[in-house]
Each structure stands twice: as C-alpha cells, then as structure tokens.
Design a protein around this motif. Structure first.
Motif, PDB file in Angstrom:
ATOM      1  N   ARG A 147      69.678  35.170  29.817  1.00 50.18           N
ATOM      2  CA  ARG A 147      70.775  34.424  30.562  1.00 50.18           C
ATOM      3  C   ARG A 147      71.630  34.890  31.251  1.00 50.18           C
ATOM      4  N   ASP A 148      72.183  35.788  31.490  1.00 50.02           N
ATOM      5  CA  ASP A 148      73.107  36.641  30.971  1.00 50.02           C
ATOM      6  C   ASP A 148      72.855  37.409  32.029  1.00 50.02           C
ATOM      7  N   LEU A 149      71.734  38.147  32.041  1.00 47.35           N
ATOM      8  CA  LEU A 149      72.038  39.557  33.372  1.00 47.35           C
ATOM      9  C   LEU A 149      70.985  38.850  35.182  1.00 47.35           C
ATOM     10  N   LEU A 150      71.022  37.628  34.783  1.00 48.34           N
ATOM     11  CA  LEU A 150      70.362  36.339  35.838  1.00 48.34           C
ATOM     12  C   LEU A 150      71.440  36.642  36.939  1.00 48.34           C
ATOM     13  N   GLN A 151      71.275  35.998  37.864  1.00 51.21           N
ATOM     14  CA  GLN A 151      72.615  36.118  39.331  1.00 51.21           C
ATOM     15  C   GLN A 151      72.253  34.693  40.222  1.00 51.21           C
ATOM     16  N   PRO A 152      72.918  33.974  39.396  1.00 50.73           N
ATOM     17  CA  PRO A 152      74.135  33.652  39.206  1.00 50.73           C
ATOM     18  C   PRO A 152      74.014  33.942  37.512  1.00 50.73           C
ATOM     19  N   ARG A 153      75.118  34.690  37.449  1.00 53.46           N
ATOM     20  CA  ARG A 153      74.528  34.301  34.939  1.00 53.46           C
ATOM     21  C   ARG A 153      74.491  33.030  34.627  1.00 53.46           C
ATOM     22  N   GLN A 154      74.271  32.421  33.586  1.00 56.15           N
ATOM     23  CA  GLN A 154      72.872  31.611  33.611  1.00 56.15           C
ATOM     24  C   GLN A 154      73.510  31.240  31.591  1.00 56.15           C
ATOM     25  N   GLU A 155      75.616  30.860  31.481  1.00 56.06           N
ATOM     26  CA  GLU A 155      75.828  30.688  30.281  1.00 56.06           C
ATOM     27  C   GLU A 155      75.424  29.566  29.401  1.00 56.06           C
ATOM     28  N   PRO A 156      74.871  30.182  28.346  1.00 56.52           N
ATOM     29  CA  PRO A 156      74.530  28.600  27.482  1.00 56.52           C
ATOM     30  C   PRO A 156      75.298  27.301  27.689  1.00 56.52           C
ATOM     31  N   TYR A 157      74.845  25.863  27.155  1.00 53.41           N
ATOM     32  CA  TYR A 157      74.797  25.105  27.356  1.00 53.41           C
ATOM     33  C   TYR A 157      76.559  24.806  26.534  1.00 53.41           C
ATOM     34  N   LEU A 158      76.621  25.498  25.662  1.00 57.44           N
ATOM     35  CA  LEU A 158      77.311  25.592  24.461  1.00 57.44           C
ATOM     36  C   LEU A 158      78.168  26.655  24.745  1.00 57.44           C
ATOM     37  N   GLY A 159      77.671  27.335  25.910  1.00 57.15           N
ATOM     38  CA  GLY A 159      79.531  28.596  25.553  1.00 57.15           C
ATOM     39  C   GLY A 159      78.344  29.414  24.417  1.00 57.15           C
ATOM     40  N   GLU A 160      78.221  30.817  24.803  1.00 56.35           N
ATOM     41  CA  GLU A 160      78.146  31.597  23.416  1.00 56.35           C
ATOM     42  C   GLU A 160      79.201  31.508  22.508  1.00 56.35           C
ATOM     43  N   TYR A 161      78.133  30.616  21.613  1.00 59.52           N
ATOM     44  CA  TYR A 161      78.513  29.486  20.640  1.00 59.52           C
ATOM     45  C   TYR A 161      78.912  29.922  19.037  1.00 59.52           C
ATOM     46  N   ASP A 162      78.881  30.137  18.275  1.00 60.69           N
ATOM     47  CA  ASP A 162      79.010  30.307  16.729  1.00 60.69           C
ATOM     48  C   ASP A 162      78.164  29.193  16.081  1.00 60.69           C
ATOM     49  N   ASP A 163      77.109  29.642  15.670  1.00 58.30           N
ATOM     50  CA  ASP A 163      75.792  28.908  14.862  1.00 58.30           C
ATOM     51  C   ASP A 163      75.909  28.226  13.361  1.00 58.30           C
ATOM     52  N   SER A 164      77.353  28.706  13.233  1.00 59.66           N
ATOM     53  CA  SER A 164      77.895  28.496  11.708  1.00 59.66           C
ATOM     54  C   SER A 164      79.296  27.865  12.166  1.00 59.66           C
ATOM     55  N   ASN A 165      78.749  26.746  13.489  1.00 56.81           N
ATOM     56  CA  ASN A 165      79.960  26.045  13.406  1.00 56.81           C
ATOM     57  C   ASN A 165      79.627  24.749  13.458  1.00 56.81           C
ATOM     58  N   PRO A 166      79.896  23.580  12.677  1.00 57.63           N
ATOM     59  CA  PRO A 166      79.366  22.633  12.506  1.00 57.63           C
ATOM     60  C   PRO A 166      78.909  21.431  13.821  1.00 57.63           C
ATOM     61  N   LYS A 167      79.930  21.666  14.230  1.00 55.78           N
ATOM     62  CA  LYS A 167      79.789  21.345  15.623  1.00 55.78           C
ATOM     63  C   LYS A 167      78.659  21.512  16.899  1.00 55.78           C
ATOM     64  N   VAL A 168      78.288  22.689  16.746  1.00 55.85           N
ATOM     65  CA  VAL A 168      77.522  23.342  16.596  1.00 55.85           C
ATOM     66  C   VAL A 168      76.271  22.510  16.542  1.00 55.85           C
ATOM     67  N   ILE A 169      75.883  22.955  15.310  1.00 53.91           N
ATOM     68  CA  ILE A 169      74.651  22.258  14.386  1.00 53.91           C
ATOM     69  C   ILE A 169      74.758  20.727  14.711  1.00 53.91           C
ATOM     70  N   ALA A 170      75.730  19.992  15.132  1.00 57.91           N
ATOM     71  CA  ALA A 170      75.056  18.756  14.789  1.00 57.91           C
ATOM     72  C   ALA A 170      74.375  18.444  16.723  1.00 57.91           C
ATOM     73  N   GLN A 171      75.066  19.658  17.152  1.00 55.77           N
ATOM     74  CA  GLN A 171      74.679  19.286  18.970  1.00 55.77           C
ATOM     75  C   GLN A 171      72.811  19.690  18.710  1.00 55.77           C
ATOM     76  N   HIS A 172      72.488  20.960  18.158  1.00 55.88           N
ATOM     77  CA  HIS A 172      71.141  21.321  17.601  1.00 55.88           C
ATOM     78  C   HIS A 172      70.636  20.380  17.461  1.00 55.88           C
ATOM     79  N   LEU A 173      70.997  20.018  16.085  1.00 56.86           N
ATOM     80  CA  LEU A 173      70.939  18.042  15.570  1.00 56.86           C
ATOM     81  C   LEU A 173      70.284  17.306  16.431  1.00 56.86           C
ATOM     82  N   LYS A 174      71.286  16.837  17.598  1.00 55.41           N
ATOM     83  CA  LYS A 174      70.461  15.921  18.369  1.00 55.41           C
ATOM     84  C   LYS A 174      69.558  16.279  19.712  1.00 55.41           C
ATOM     85  N   TRP A 175      70.202  17.302  19.648  1.00 56.27           N
ATOM     86  CA  TRP A 175      68.570  18.058  20.916  1.00 56.27           C
ATOM     87  C   TRP A 175      67.749  18.050  20.424  1.00 56.27           C
TER      88      TRP A 175
END
Length: 136
Positions: free
Chosen positions: A29-57
């Motif tokens: 998605r970084d190579l597409l035009q327009p660029r499509q960044e992940p919904y959470l941005g370029e996230y840190d997958d050891s961040n508890p807030k990221v884990i919480a969102q992934h669990l919710k989804w």
C-alpha cells in the motif's frame, strides 16, 4: 431447528516488527498512488493500544484465535507474546497458538528427511522445500 456447529476462526498474527514497521522493507500500500497508509499508521506491534485495536477488530470479525510466529526464547516475538499479548487486559476469551519458526534451527537436508516418503507431505512444484525460504 438445526444448530450451527461452533467454529474457531483464526488468523496469523506476526508480532515481530515492534517499532520498525515491516523492518523498513515497505509494504504494498506504500507503493500505491495515492499512498494508502495502514489505518493505525506505521504502528509498533508491541504497543498495548495497537494490540487492543487488533483484538477489537478480531472480535468484530468473529476471529478468536491468533497464530503467532515464535523464533525462540528472548527473541522479540517471544517478548511481545509473553509480555504484551498474553497478559493483555482485553485478551478475554481469545486464544493464542504458536507457529514455531524453525528455519534457523532445522537444516534443509534434515527437514527433507522428515516426511519424504509420505503422500501427505506438502510440496511446492514437486519439491518439499520452499525455494525462497533461505534455509541452507
């Protein structure tokens, strides 16, 4: 009334990037035009807030199982699983399975001998090995 059997839906979950999103290798998605960044941005997958969102989804999609890569004791995957995912307050009834990443532990010649005579051994283009796995 027929009862629908309980089905466990699982997905692979890769806890190996931490604060280096995709190991600096980029993503499609970084190579597409327009660029499509992940919904959470370029996230840190050891961040508890990221884990919480992934669990919710995951719950919203009826996913109750994550199969996580594990490269051994004290590897970043081990630390993220043990210190962030398993104790996460929103894990609830979610299950975690471990995919033992053995490429660095089992030599190709040894791996070939495991099931070479079995009709159940999965092959890729007739070969029992993935030519792209980089294993010697």
């Amino acid at each position: 009334l027929n009862r629908v059997p309980d089905i466990t839906v699982g997905v692979y979950y890769y806890p190996w990037h931490q604060n280096d999103f995709h190991n600096g290798q980029g993503y499609l998605r970084d190579l597409l035009q327009p660029r499509q960044e992940p919904y959470l941005g370029e996230y840190d997958d050891s961040n508890p807030k990221v884990i919480a969102q992934h669990l919710k989804w995951s719950r919203q999609a009826n996913v109750r199982l994550w199969i996580t890569s594990w490269f051994g004791p004290d590897h970043m995957t081990d630390l993220t699983i043990r210190n962030v995912i398993l104790p996460h307050e929103q894990l609830h009834d979610h299950k975690i399975a471990v995919h033992y990443e053995t490429n660095n532990r089992i030599k190709k010649k040894d791996r070939n001998n495991i099931f070479e005579n079995s009709r159940h051994y999965y092959t890729l283009d007739g070969s029992p090995d993935d030519p792209n796995d980089g294993v010697a």
